[in-house]
Design a protein around this motif. Structure first.
Motif, PDB file in Angstrom:
ATOM      1  N   GLN A 159      -1.288   6.771   5.114  1.00 56.24           N
ATOM      2  CA  GLN A 159      -1.793   5.485   5.583  1.00 56.24           C
ATOM      3  C   GLN A 159      -2.108   5.503   7.078  1.00 56.24           C
ATOM      4  O   GLN A 159      -3.044   4.841   7.530  1.00 56.24           O
ATOM      5  N   ARG A 216       0.826  -1.213   0.000  1.00 51.09           N
ATOM      6  CA  ARG A 216       0.000   0.000   0.000  1.00 51.09           C
ATOM      7  C   ARG A 216       0.857   1.259   0.000  1.00 51.09           C
ATOM      8  O   ARG A 216       0.604   2.190  -0.770  1.00 51.09           O
ATOM      9  N   GLU A 234     -10.794   2.048   0.178  1.00 51.23           N
ATOM     10  CA  GLU A 234     -10.271   0.797  -0.348  1.00 51.23           C
ATOM     11  C   GLU A 234     -11.228  -0.371  -0.166  1.00 51.23           C
ATOM     12  O   GLU A 234     -11.019  -1.441  -0.716  1.00 51.23           O
TER      13      GLU A 234
END
Length: 493
Positions: free
Chosen positions: A422, A146, A432
């Motif tokens: 993140q 990610r 997501e």
């Protein structure tokens, strides 16, 4: 070069979209905003221009501002003036290759137009491949898909975007540097060294990359001490370090030697068109046929250091003047980003930093479970590299170039914002989990196509966290301001 898994495909799509948008915006800004009359290098056009040449200039002329004019001039005429040697030959050679590929169009276009088209096509290609190379590198180093994905998407929106599109060497340098780092992470030292050497032929700060090769060899040396007699690994280490320094220093040395043959040895002069001779006389540019320059008599006759000193006034703290405060303000965001990244990493892993990245903790058991992402132990050497560039650029260079200097050289300016997104953006998790319909034929059975979470954050700007808005606001504002100002000879260099 890279297997096209879904995340790489999305990076590729987004990078291509950003390149196209950048070219369109520079043409628009160049058309609607009048050019500022800057005191920049502006040689006369020698070749006649037709209607198609004027069209190319109108569409792509914004890519030829400031230092880009030096690269275009070198590609068209060679190194005629002494100050041209501040710009390394890798990128002009690439432009000449592009112009040669466009030779069938020479009936319609002059050489300059072919070079401008080469700038647009090649730098777009280099930037797209650099984004994919950064994603590849992030997957290897961060061990967090990610963050690697976010970092590559952020590179597509880089604050240095205008310099990745214009006739500058940053895009090619970023591609070679990120690719070399990736090869080194795979254990392919010779391939990595070759790519780093090519990068040194594009920009002088490629010499700093010697540290990556030396660090990798030192890690191998320490590992071999556990099983072998120290004399053999030590001799191997010394030989490897010598080869690394030689390989990366060779392009720089050859370029300096070429300059020496041109200005310091007799019989090396070549014909120069009269308009360019007149420009040299009017502006005080030194040419080959003139008096021998003072650097020829130095013990180590390096034209590069002389040019940086005399022509650009580059030196320790020389830029620290009250009138340069606006330029310092331009460099503040990227400096804060690297400083913040350094503080976060050092305070999280003090023992790792004290042992130069060789040992993560006093407790050896924790070595088995390294932190994924930006705080992982493999990021240490990249952070040291970023800090070294920041200190050198902030103390010895024109500080306004820090954005493009760091943006094309170190992945840290993309990995750390990816880490912040993140860890500080709750909206990312919900973005997501939203179903994403794959395009027909785009993905293999059982694979999920990743969402472009950065675009999702932009669509939901008002609900984003403050950290996210600061990061994306910085990236986007520098992208747009850079295009608006740089493409019209306004102060954005």
């Amino acid at each position: 070069m890279w297997p096209l898994d879904p995340s790489r495909k999305e990076v590729l799509r987004f990078a291509v979209s950003c390149r196209v948008l950048t070219l369109v915006l520079q043409a628009l800004f160049n058309a609607i905003v009048p050019d500022h009359r800057a005191e920049a290098f502006s040689p006369p056009r020698l070749a006649p221009s037709g209607s198609v040449d004027h069209l190319v200039e109108g569409l792509l002329g914004g890519l030829s501002r400031w230092d880009a004019e030096h690269f275009l001039f070198i590609a068209e005429h060679g190194y005629l003036y002494e100050h041209n040697f501040a710009f390394f030959p890798g990128f002009p050679l690439a432009l000449l290759v592009g112009a040669e590929l466009l030779r069938p169009l020479r009936a319609l276009l002059n050489l300059r137009s072919c070079l401008l088209i080469s700038v647009a096509l090649f730098n777009s290609l280099f930037s797209v491949l650099a984004a994919v190379a950064l994603h590849d590198l992030g997957c290897l180093v961060l061990c967090c898909p990610r963050q690697a994905f976010y970092g590559a998407l952020l590179f597509c929106l880089s604050p240095a975007n205008v310099f990745l599109a214009a006739g500058y060497s940053e895009a090619l340098f970023a591609l070679l540097t990120f690719s070399a780092m990736g090869q080194l992470e795979r254990g392919r030292s010779w391939t990595s060294g070759l790519l780093f050497a090519l990068a040194t032929g594009v920009r002088s700060n490629g010499l700093v990359s010697i540290g990556f090769l030396v660090y990798s060899q030192c890690q191998g040396f320490l590992s071999s001490l556990m099983v072998l007699n120290p004399l053999r690994p030590l001799s191997k280490l010394m030989g490897s370090v010598f080869l690394s320094v030689f390989m990366l220093g060779l392009p720089f040395a050859l370029f300096q030697y070429y300059a020496y043959t041109q200005f310091c040895l007799s019989g090396s002069a070549r014909p120069i068109p009269k308009p360019l001779l007149q420009l040299a006389a009017d502006k005080g540019y030194r040419i080959v046929e003139g008096n021998e320059p003072p650097w020829c008599s130095w013990e180590l006759p390096l034209i590069y250091s002389y040019i940086q000193d005399v022509y650009w006034n580059v030196g320790f703290l020389r830029y620290y003047e009250l009138k340069q405060v606006p330029n310092f303000l331009l460099a503040v965001p990227v400096a804060i980003l690297v400083a913040w990244a350094t503080w976060t990493y050092v305070t999280t892993h003090p023992w790792l930093c004290l042992t130069l990245g060789m040992q993560r903790s006093k407790n050896s058991k924790t070595l088995e479970k390294p932190d994924p992402g930006f705080l992982g132990p493999r990021v240490f050497v990249y952070l040291v590299h970023a800090v070294a560039l920041l200190l050198f650029g902030g103390l010895c260079m024109h500080v306004q170039v820090l954005t493009r200097f760091l943006g094309s050289s170190t992945p840290v300016v993309y990995w750390f914002p990816a880490y912040l997104l993140q860890n500080h953006e709750p909206l990312l998790g919900s973005l997501e989990t939203v179903p994403w319909k794959p395009l027909a034929g785009d993905s293999l059975p059982g694979q999920k196509v990743p969402r472009n979470s950065i675009m999702g954050l932009l669509y939901n700007w008002k609900t984003c966290s403050l950290v996210t808005r600061c990061i994306l606001g910085y990236f986007l504002s520098y992208w747009l301001l850079g295009l608006l100002l740089h493409c019209n000879f306004l102060p954005w260099t």
